[in-house]
Motif scaffolding. Sequence first.
Motif, PDB file in Angstrom:
ATOM      1  N   LEU A  69       6.737   9.877   6.716  1.00  0.00           N
ATOM      2  CA  LEU A  69       5.342  10.291   6.644  1.00  0.00           C
ATOM      3  C   LEU A  69       5.120  11.528   7.495  1.00  0.00           C
ATOM      4  CD1 LEU A  69       2.153   8.109   6.845  1.00  0.00           C
ATOM      5  CD2 LEU A  69       2.469   9.950   8.506  1.00  0.00           C
ATOM      6  N   ALA A  70       4.426  12.529   6.934  1.00  0.00           N
ATOM      7  CA  ALA A  70       4.031  13.730   7.674  1.00  0.00           C
ATOM      8  C   ALA A  70       2.515  13.802   7.680  1.00  0.00           C
ATOM      9  CB  ALA A  70       4.612  14.979   7.020  1.00  0.00           C
ATOM     10  N   ALA A 128      30.648  18.466  -8.701  1.00  0.00           N
ATOM     11  CA  ALA A 128      31.562  18.038  -7.642  1.00  0.00           C
ATOM     12  C   ALA A 128      32.963  18.526  -7.999  1.00  0.00           C
ATOM     13  CB  ALA A 128      31.557  16.520  -7.514  1.00  0.00           C
ATOM     14  N   PRO A 129      33.733  19.024  -7.031  1.00  0.00           N
ATOM     15  CA  PRO A 129      35.077  19.517  -7.333  1.00  0.00           C
ATOM     16  C   PRO A 129      35.983  18.374  -7.802  1.00  0.00           C
ATOM     17  CG  PRO A 129      34.720  19.430  -4.962  1.00  0.00           C
ATOM     18  CD  PRO A 129      33.392  19.167  -5.609  1.00  0.00           C
ATOM     19  N   CYS A 130      36.745  18.634  -8.839  1.00  0.00           N
ATOM     20  CA  CYS A 130      37.658  17.625  -9.376  1.00  0.00           C
ATOM     21  C   CYS A 130      38.844  17.420  -8.432  1.00  0.00           C
ATOM     22  CB  CYS A 130      38.178  18.054 -10.747  1.00  0.00           C
ATOM     23  SG  CYS A 130      36.938  17.965 -12.060  1.00  0.00           S
ATOM     24  N   GLY A 131      39.210  16.164  -8.237  1.00  0.00           N
ATOM     25  CA  GLY A 131      40.397  15.845  -7.453  1.00  0.00           C
ATOM     26  C   GLY A 131      40.259  16.052  -5.966  1.00  0.00           C
ATOM     27  N   VAL A 132      39.052  16.348  -5.485  1.00  0.00           N
ATOM     28  CA  VAL A 132      38.829  16.568  -4.056  1.00  0.00           C
ATOM     29  C   VAL A 132      37.607  15.760  -3.640  1.00  0.00           C
ATOM     30  CG1 VAL A 132      38.353  18.243  -2.234  1.00  0.00           C
ATOM     31  CG2 VAL A 132      39.770  18.903  -4.189  1.00  0.00           C
ATOM     32  N   GLN A 133      37.717  15.004  -2.549  1.00  0.00           N
ATOM     33  CA  GLN A 133      36.595  14.210  -2.063  1.00  0.00           C
ATOM     34  C   GLN A 133      35.747  15.047  -1.125  1.00  0.00           C
ATOM     35  OE1 GLN A 133      35.822  10.621  -2.866  1.00  0.00           O
ATOM     36  NE2 GLN A 133      34.012  11.802  -2.311  1.00  0.00           N
ATOM     37  N   ARG A 134      34.514  15.317  -1.521  1.00  0.00           N
ATOM     38  CA  ARG A 134      33.589  16.096  -0.706  1.00  0.00           C
ATOM     39  C   ARG A 134      32.293  15.313  -0.519  1.00  0.00           C
ATOM     40  NH1 ARG A 134      34.847  21.665  -1.299  1.00  0.00           N
ATOM     41  NH2 ARG A 134      37.111  21.842  -1.017  1.00  0.00           N
ATOM     42  N   ASN A 135      31.719  15.411   0.673  1.00  0.00           N
ATOM     43  CA  ASN A 135      30.418  14.793   0.901  1.00  0.00           C
ATOM     44  C   ASN A 135      29.364  15.467   0.025  1.00  0.00           C
ATOM     45  OD1 ASN A 135      31.901  13.620   2.972  1.00  0.00           O
ATOM     46  ND2 ASN A 135      30.177  13.641   4.399  1.00  0.00           N
ATOM     47  N   PHE A 136      28.483  14.656  -0.545  1.00  0.00           N
ATOM     48  CA  PHE A 136      27.349  15.177  -1.300  1.00  0.00           C
ATOM     49  C   PHE A 136      26.114  15.043  -0.429  1.00  0.00           C
ATOM     50  CE2 PHE A 136      23.883  14.385  -4.471  1.00  0.00           C
ATOM     51  CZ  PHE A 136      23.749  15.707  -4.837  1.00  0.00           C
ATOM     52  N   ASN A 137      25.404  16.143  -0.198  1.00  0.00           N
ATOM     53  CA  ASN A 137      24.270  16.154   0.717  1.00  0.00           C
ATOM     54  C   ASN A 137      22.957  16.327  -0.037  1.00  0.00           C
ATOM     55  OD1 ASN A 137      25.773  16.253   3.422  1.00  0.00           O
ATOM     56  ND2 ASN A 137      26.656  17.990   2.325  1.00  0.00           N
ATOM     57  N   ILE A 138      22.005  15.482   0.304  1.00  0.00           N
ATOM     58  CA  ILE A 138      20.644  15.571  -0.221  1.00  0.00           C
ATOM     59  C   ILE A 138      19.716  15.719   0.976  1.00  0.00           C
ATOM     60  CG2 ILE A 138      18.830  14.469  -1.571  1.00  0.00           C
ATOM     61  CD1 ILE A 138      21.015  12.698  -2.820  1.00  0.00           C
ATOM     62  N   ASN A 139      19.031  16.842   1.079  1.00  0.00           N
ATOM     63  CA  ASN A 139      18.119  17.073   2.196  1.00  0.00           C
ATOM     64  C   ASN A 139      16.705  17.205   1.652  1.00  0.00           C
ATOM     65  OD1 ASN A 139      17.220  17.516   4.798  1.00  0.00           O
ATOM     66  ND2 ASN A 139      17.568  19.717   4.720  1.00  0.00           N
ATOM     67  N   THR A 140      15.840  16.249   1.983  1.00  0.00           N
ATOM     68  CA  THR A 140      14.452  16.302   1.541  1.00  0.00           C
ATOM     69  C   THR A 140      13.539  16.594   2.723  1.00  0.00           C
ATOM     70  OG1 THR A 140      14.221  13.903   1.799  1.00  0.00           O
ATOM     71  CG2 THR A 140      14.804  14.735  -0.398  1.00  0.00           C
ATOM     72  N   GLU A 141      12.387  17.180   2.422  1.00  0.00           N
ATOM     73  CA  GLU A 141      11.420  17.554   3.462  1.00  0.00           C
ATOM     74  C   GLU A 141      10.015  17.420   2.907  1.00  0.00           C
ATOM     75  OE1 GLU A 141       9.778  21.809   4.874  1.00  0.00           O
ATOM     76  OE2 GLU A 141      11.909  21.502   5.289  1.00  0.00           O
ATOM     77  N   ILE A 142       9.113  16.866   3.712  1.00  0.00           N
ATOM     78  CA  ILE A 142       7.692  16.890   3.385  1.00  0.00           C
ATOM     79  C   ILE A 142       6.960  17.545   4.551  1.00  0.00           C
ATOM     80  CG2 ILE A 142       7.632  14.966   1.755  1.00  0.00           C
ATOM     81  CD1 ILE A 142       6.820  13.112   3.976  1.00  0.00           C
ATOM     82  N   ARG A 143       5.990  18.392   4.216  1.00  0.00           N
ATOM     83  CA  ARG A 143       5.284  19.169   5.234  1.00  0.00           C
ATOM     84  C   ARG A 143       3.799  19.209   4.879  1.00  0.00           C
ATOM     85  NH1 ARG A 143       7.143  23.655   8.492  1.00  0.00           N
ATOM     86  NH2 ARG A 143       9.138  23.542   7.358  1.00  0.00           N
ATOM     87  N   VAL A 144       2.934  19.065   5.886  1.00  0.00           N
ATOM     88  CA  VAL A 144       1.489  19.106   5.680  1.00  0.00           C
ATOM     89  C   VAL A 144       0.901  20.227   6.522  1.00  0.00           C
ATOM     90  CG1 VAL A 144      -0.678  17.813   5.764  1.00  0.00           C
ATOM     91  CG2 VAL A 144       1.457  16.618   5.256  1.00  0.00           C
ATOM     92  N   ASN A 145       0.025  21.018   5.924  1.00  0.00           N
ATOM     93  CA  ASN A 145      -0.639  22.131   6.604  1.00  0.00           C
ATOM     94  C   ASN A 145      -2.138  21.879   6.621  1.00  0.00           C
ATOM     95  OD1 ASN A 145      -1.754  24.624   7.351  1.00  0.00           O
ATOM     96  ND2 ASN A 145      -0.050  25.769   6.483  1.00  0.00           N
ATOM     97  N   ALA A 146      -2.753  21.915   7.791  1.00  0.00           N
ATOM     98  CA  ALA A 146      -4.187  21.641   7.916  1.00  0.00           C
ATOM     99  C   ALA A 146      -5.027  22.716   7.243  1.00  0.00           C
ATOM    100  CB  ALA A 146      -4.570  21.511   9.389  1.00  0.00           C
ATOM    101  N   GLY A 147      -4.535  23.950   7.224  1.00  0.00           N
ATOM    102  CA  GLY A 147      -5.284  25.034   6.588  1.00  0.00           C
ATOM    103  C   GLY A 147      -6.666  25.200   7.174  1.00  0.00           C
ATOM    104  N   THR A 148      -7.678  25.191   6.313  1.00  0.00           N
ATOM    105  CA  THR A 148      -9.067  25.358   6.766  1.00  0.00           C
ATOM    106  C   THR A 148      -9.800  24.032   6.912  1.00  0.00           C
ATOM    107  OG1 THR A 148      -9.812  25.646   4.475  1.00  0.00           O
ATOM    108  CG2 THR A 148      -9.205  27.644   5.702  1.00  0.00           C
TER     109      THR A 148
END
Length: 216
Positions: free
Chosen positions: A71-72, A163-183
């Motif tokens: 929660l933001a 995802a690259p074939c034959g190679v184990q790589r981390n998969f990253n999901i970065n989410t963000e929520i932002r609230v602006n008071a404005g006026t």
Amino acid sequence: MRAPLLAGGAVAALFVSALPAQAGPTIPDPPPDRIVIDIATVNGSGCPLGTAAVAVSEDNTAFTVTYSDYLAQVGGGAPPTAARKNCQLSLLVHVPGGFTYAIASADYRGYASLQRGASSTEKASYYFQGSPNTESRTHTFRGPYEDNWQATDDTDWAQLVWAPCGVQRNFNINTEIRVNAGTSHPSTTSYMTMDSTDGDISTVYHLAWKECPKKS
């Protein structure tokens, strides 16, 4: 930490699906063998320790992320640090040999209460460890707003990051929520959530599948 093979009534459900044939080259059905998700890390101000969990469905067609403190908010005495929250999931997705996957689209849902003059944004970024390719999408909502919100990210076939074939790589999901008071008046509160307060809130990540090139 290995995610248990469970299905849950969750806030964020990630469903595996094949793209329709007309969206690009013919894509095989999702591999029938078991898909295992290892959680490398879960961290961020929107998912403190113990407030996010990942589970894999028994039929191997989905993995579910559940948030309980995402929660933001601004105004009404909220500290400045409360205006932006984020959560980064670093996952190891073990798929059967000969297959690879990519994020084709994502449907995000939550709830927002925005005063007149206030606004909020939801942003998501996707990338594989060691890859220079990052896909990001941002959606903006403006007050007055008092309702569930939904945002959809779509990726064209030609722009899918596989995802690259034959190679184990981390998969990253970065989410963000932002609230602006404005006026909006500083005594009023505006907020945005992506959490489990409403069982109808969910995030669906659609995965495209394709077979890796055969080794000669």
